[in-house]
Motif scaffolding. Structure first.
Motif, short mmCIF file in Angstrom:
data_model
loop_
_atom_site.label_atom_id
_atom_site.label_comp_id
_atom_site.label_asym_id
_atom_site.label_seq_id
_atom_site.Cartn_x
_atom_site.Cartn_y
_atom_site.Cartn_z
N ASN A 188 0.67 -0.87 0.06
CA ASN A 188 0.01 -0.48 -0.77
C ASN A 188 1.31 1.22 -0.13
OD1 ASN A 188 -1.37 2.21 1.22
ND2 ASN A 188 -2.89 0.76 1.53
N MET A 189 0.32 2.71 -1.01
CA MET A 189 1.41 3.40 -1.25
C MET A 189 0.91 4.78 0.12
SD MET A 189 2.22 3.40 -4.89
CE MET A 189 3.42 4.57 -4.84
N ARG A 190 0.42 4.29 0.76
CA ARG A 190 -0.51 5.41 1.40
C ARG A 190 -0.25 5.50 2.94
NH1 ARG A 190 -6.32 6.11 -0.51
NH2 ARG A 190 -6.14 7.71 -2.55
N THR A 191 0.17 3.61 3.52
CA THR A 191 0.30 3.12 4.11
C THR A 191 1.70 3.11 4.85
OG1 THR A 191 -0.38 1.10 3.69
CG2 THR A 191 -1.45 3.05 5.05
N TRP A 192 2.46 2.30 2.96
CA TRP A 192 3.81 1.96 3.38
C TRP A 192 3.54 0.31 3.91
CZ3 TRP A 192 5.46 3.99 -1.28
CH2 TRP A 192 5.29 5.40 -1.83
N LYS A 193 2.34 -0.10 4.05
CA LYS A 193 2.71 -1.83 4.59
C LYS A 193 2.06 -2.22 3.33
CE LYS A 193 1.55 0.44 9.41
NZ LYS A 193 1.12 0.13 10.93
N SER A 194 3.11 -3.94 3.48
CA SER A 194 2.83 -5.14 2.96
C SER A 194 0.82 -5.37 3.08
CB SER A 194 3.44 -6.28 2.72
OG SER A 194 3.13 -6.77 4.89
N MET A 195 0.06 -6.33 1.95
CA MET A 195 -0.78 -5.93 2.28
C MET A 195 -1.32 -7.24 1.60
SD MET A 195 -2.49 -2.80 -0.36
CE MET A 195 -4.11 -3.77 -0.62
N THR A 196 -0.64 -8.36 0.89
CA THR A 196 -0.74 -9.91 0.76
C THR A 196 0.42 -10.16 0.34
OG1 THR A 196 -2.43 -11.34 -0.10
CG2 THR A 196 -1.90 -9.19 -1.12
N VAL A 197 0.73 -11.18 0.12
CA VAL A 197 1.84 -11.92 -0.50
C VAL A 197 0.42 -12.77 -2.27
CG1 VAL A 197 3.23 -13.41 -1.37
CG2 VAL A 197 2.99 -11.82 0.85
N LEU A 198 0.69 -12.44 -3.24
CA LEU A 198 0.41 -13.08 -4.43
C LEU A 198 1.09 -15.10 -4.14
CD1 LEU A 198 1.12 -10.99 -7.49
CD2 LEU A 198 -1.08 -11.17 -4.86
#
Length: 638
Positions: free
Chosen positions: A457-467
């Motif tokens: 996520n480029m707003r929180t700069w945290k990972s969302m998921t792994v494909l």
């Protein structure tokens, strides 16, 4: 709006020159609180539909719409003013509808209390809307039913976007903004003159060389003729055979050499007799096998017979700029979303941001020290504001070009340190990183281990998921999004193509595309096909309607040495129309193939070393080439 920043710099420079310090302070203050958001359509839409309406900031919403009406009031086109007035009515009505849907009847009453008199003075159509707050279910009322539908909202959103896009993309440009375009035109004319003068000098030099060569041939012919006449005068009258003059053989040998020179960059020749073997070298310096035909410009002469195959012609250059700011081989270079800026990375761990156009402000130019090899670069798709940098030490940096600083420094896990590729979504504020673990071999493929695809996520700069890629998947070397960001294509070192549905974050299909690793993958211009470049040099265009069907292919192995240490860092790029494909090269020139044609293509002007990275301008026939000679070139072609 294009060249807005350049115009703002001109105004600032003029105010400083005249000493208008108070005006300058007011100007800077208004720039910082720019209500029109630089006339950027996406930012205006976000302001209206994502901030002012959801947060019930009616006063700011009315002020923004009044600002745009004032901007268009001086326009000679009454249609624009009429249209913005109609859009204003619809937006304000949507404000009331959204408040009712959110259960905030108080906000509707507050809006009507402040703006009611003004609305009634404009038109009587507003009269029924004063009853809306007192209706139990206004969405079922015949007067308001249509305004509560999803279709009406979507039509409003599209209409507002289309209107502002039309207005801000050239329908009324202030004279000040035209200065940049005129300056750009003058610069292009200067470059044309410079190129024409250069071509004139080259042609003059070639003419002088040919004239000198012709004089030399004439002297040889005259000398041989004189020798022949002297021999004839002293010969016996009853001689039965006369030997032919040697000038004939000399002339034929010279013509053969001229033919060879006309079709080849380098050659070696032996002219002891008419059956001499001439070995012709290809343009990249490889010696041709005299018993086989050669491709893409290689030639042979065997037993006096010349076999010529046409080489790619050199591109016709309108202008070319060379950037020499790096001190080591170039690993990646990319145009920004607008094409005004360039980011280039070198093996010494530095990234440079620069502009090639003198009419574009250089205020964003910067040097970024990453402390590790740069393996991937990608610009934010919606603007030129953010640059993402992937390194070989598990780092992903986000550089803000306006603030000139790293705004976020992410790390992949220690298990996957090599960030081989980064791709930003063209729609959402997310990006995907392709990282790989370390292998146990010295060849490039063996040096890469397993793959990991992470969505950030480029707003929180945290990972969302792994494909999901399955158990122990081979490394992913290249990725690309389709136009709406719903599909992600990824290429792997085992020759597989993987396709992901980004809304569900699941793999939807995949197929084996190459017998070797895939270096680069790109969607075709109409997104009915996808292009792949393998480490063996083969380029395929695959149909997305008939999975596994090859629509077009080229053998690029001449420019892609599979034994090179850089072989798996090769890449390709498509121009804005999808008609020309540019690929990297182990030679000093790179090929530009005509997509869809059986034959035909162009070759770039030479660097002094291998071409390691390429990219196309997002809208213009302008391409980038980065080289192992530390240089980056921007080339405009016709």
């Amino acid at each position: 709006m294009e060249n807005m920043q350049y115009a703002e710099e001109l105004v600032r420079e003029f105010l400083v020159f005249r000493g208008f310090t108070s005006s300058l302070q007011s100007y800077e203050s208004e720039l910082n609180t720019d209500i029109g958001k630089g006339f950027q359509v996406d930012r205006i839409l976000d302001l209206i539909f994502s901030i002012y309406i959801p947060k019930f900031e009616a006063e700011k919403l009315v002020g923004l719409l009044g600002f745009f009406k004032q901007c268009l009031a001086s326009s000679s086109d009454n249609t624009l003013l009429s249209t913005v007035s109609k859009l204003e009515v619809s937006i304000l009505r949507y404000y009331m509808v959204h408040a009712i849907q959110s259960g905030r009847t108080d906000k509707v009453l507050e809006f009507l209390k402040i703006n009611g008199n003004d609305l009634l003075q404009r038109t009587k159509d507003w009269t029924p809307w004063f009853a809306m707050p007192y209706l139990k279910n206004p969405k079922f009322d015949p007067n308001f039913r249509v305004y509560f539908t999803k279709e009406w909202y979507e039509a409003l959103h599209v209409s507002v976007r289309n209107f502002f896009s039309e207005v801000f993309n050239g329908t009324r440009i202030p004279a000040l903004l035209k200065l940049s375009s005129e300056k750009n035109t003058v610069n292009h004319l200067k470059r044309d003159i410079k190129q024409l003068n250069l071509k004139l000098a080259q042609l003059q030099a070639l003419l002088e060389e040919k004239e000198a060569h012709l004089c030399h041939l004439r002297s040889l012919v005259n000398g041989s003729s004189s020798m022949m006449n002297e021999e004839n005068a002293t010969s016996s009258n009853d001689a039965q055979e006369t030997c032919p003059p040697p000038t004939t053989q000399v002339g034929e040998t010279q013509v053969a050499r001229d033919r060879v020179l006309a079709g080849s960059d380098k050659y070696t020749a032996s002219n002891e007799d008419s059956s001499s073997l001439l070995t012709i070298c290809s343009g990249d310096g490889e010696v041709g096998d005299p018993s086989h035909s050669c491709e893409d410009g290689r030639q042979m002469v065997n037993s006096g017979e010349v076999h010529v195959q046409e080489d790619f012609p050199e591109v016709k250059v309108e202008f070319q700029e060379t950037f020499l700011g790096h001190t080591s081989p170039i690993s990646r270079c990319r145009f920004s979303a607008s094409g005004n800026n360039v980011a280039s990375a070198s093996l010494d761990g530095t990234v440079r941001i620069w502009t090639y156009d003198s009419s574009t402000p250089a205020s964003r130019n910067a040097t970024i020290y990453c402390g590790a090899e740069i393996m991937s670069l990608d610009w934010e798709c919606k603007s030129d504001r953010l640059l993402l940098i992937g390194t070989a030490d598990a780092g992903v940096k986000a550089w803000n070009v306006d603030a000139k600083r790293v705004v976020c420094d992410l790390n992949t896990t220690d298990m996957f340190p090599s960030v081989l590729d980064i791709k930003c979504s063209p729609v959402e504020s997310i990006f995907v990183s392709a990282a790989a673990s370390r292998g146990h071999g010295s060849p490039y493929v063996d040096s890469l281990g397993f793959a990991s695809l992470t969505v950030w996520n480029m707003r929180t700069w945290k990972s969302m998921t792994v494909l999901p890629l399955g158990k122990d998947p081979p490394a992913i070397t290249s990725m690309c999004f389709n136009h709406n960001g719903k599909i992600l294509a990824a290429a792997a070192t085992d020759g597989m193509i993987h396709m992901f549905d980004m809304s569900a974050c699941l793999q939807i299909t995949g197929w084996p595309a190459h017998d070797s690793a895939i270096n680069s993958i790109l969607f075709g211009p109409d997104e009915t096909s996808i292009f792949t470049l393998g480490s063996d040099g083969k380029i395929f265009e695959w149909s997305l309607h008939n999975q596994g069907q090859v629509l077009w292919s080229r053998n690029n192995s001449r420019f892609c040495d599979s034994e090179s240490s850089l072989s798996l860092r090769h890449e390709m790029a498509l121009d804005a129309n999808g008609k020309r494909l540019l690929a990297t090269s182990n030679s000093v020139r790179a090929p530009i193939y005509q997509v869809g044609g059986r034959v035909g293509g162009l070759k770039t002007l030479p660097h002094t070393a291998a071409i390691t990275t390429v990219d196309w301008h997002p809208t213009l026939p302008v391409f980038l080439t980065g080289s192992a000679d530390h240089s980056v070139r921007v080339t405009s072609i016709s």
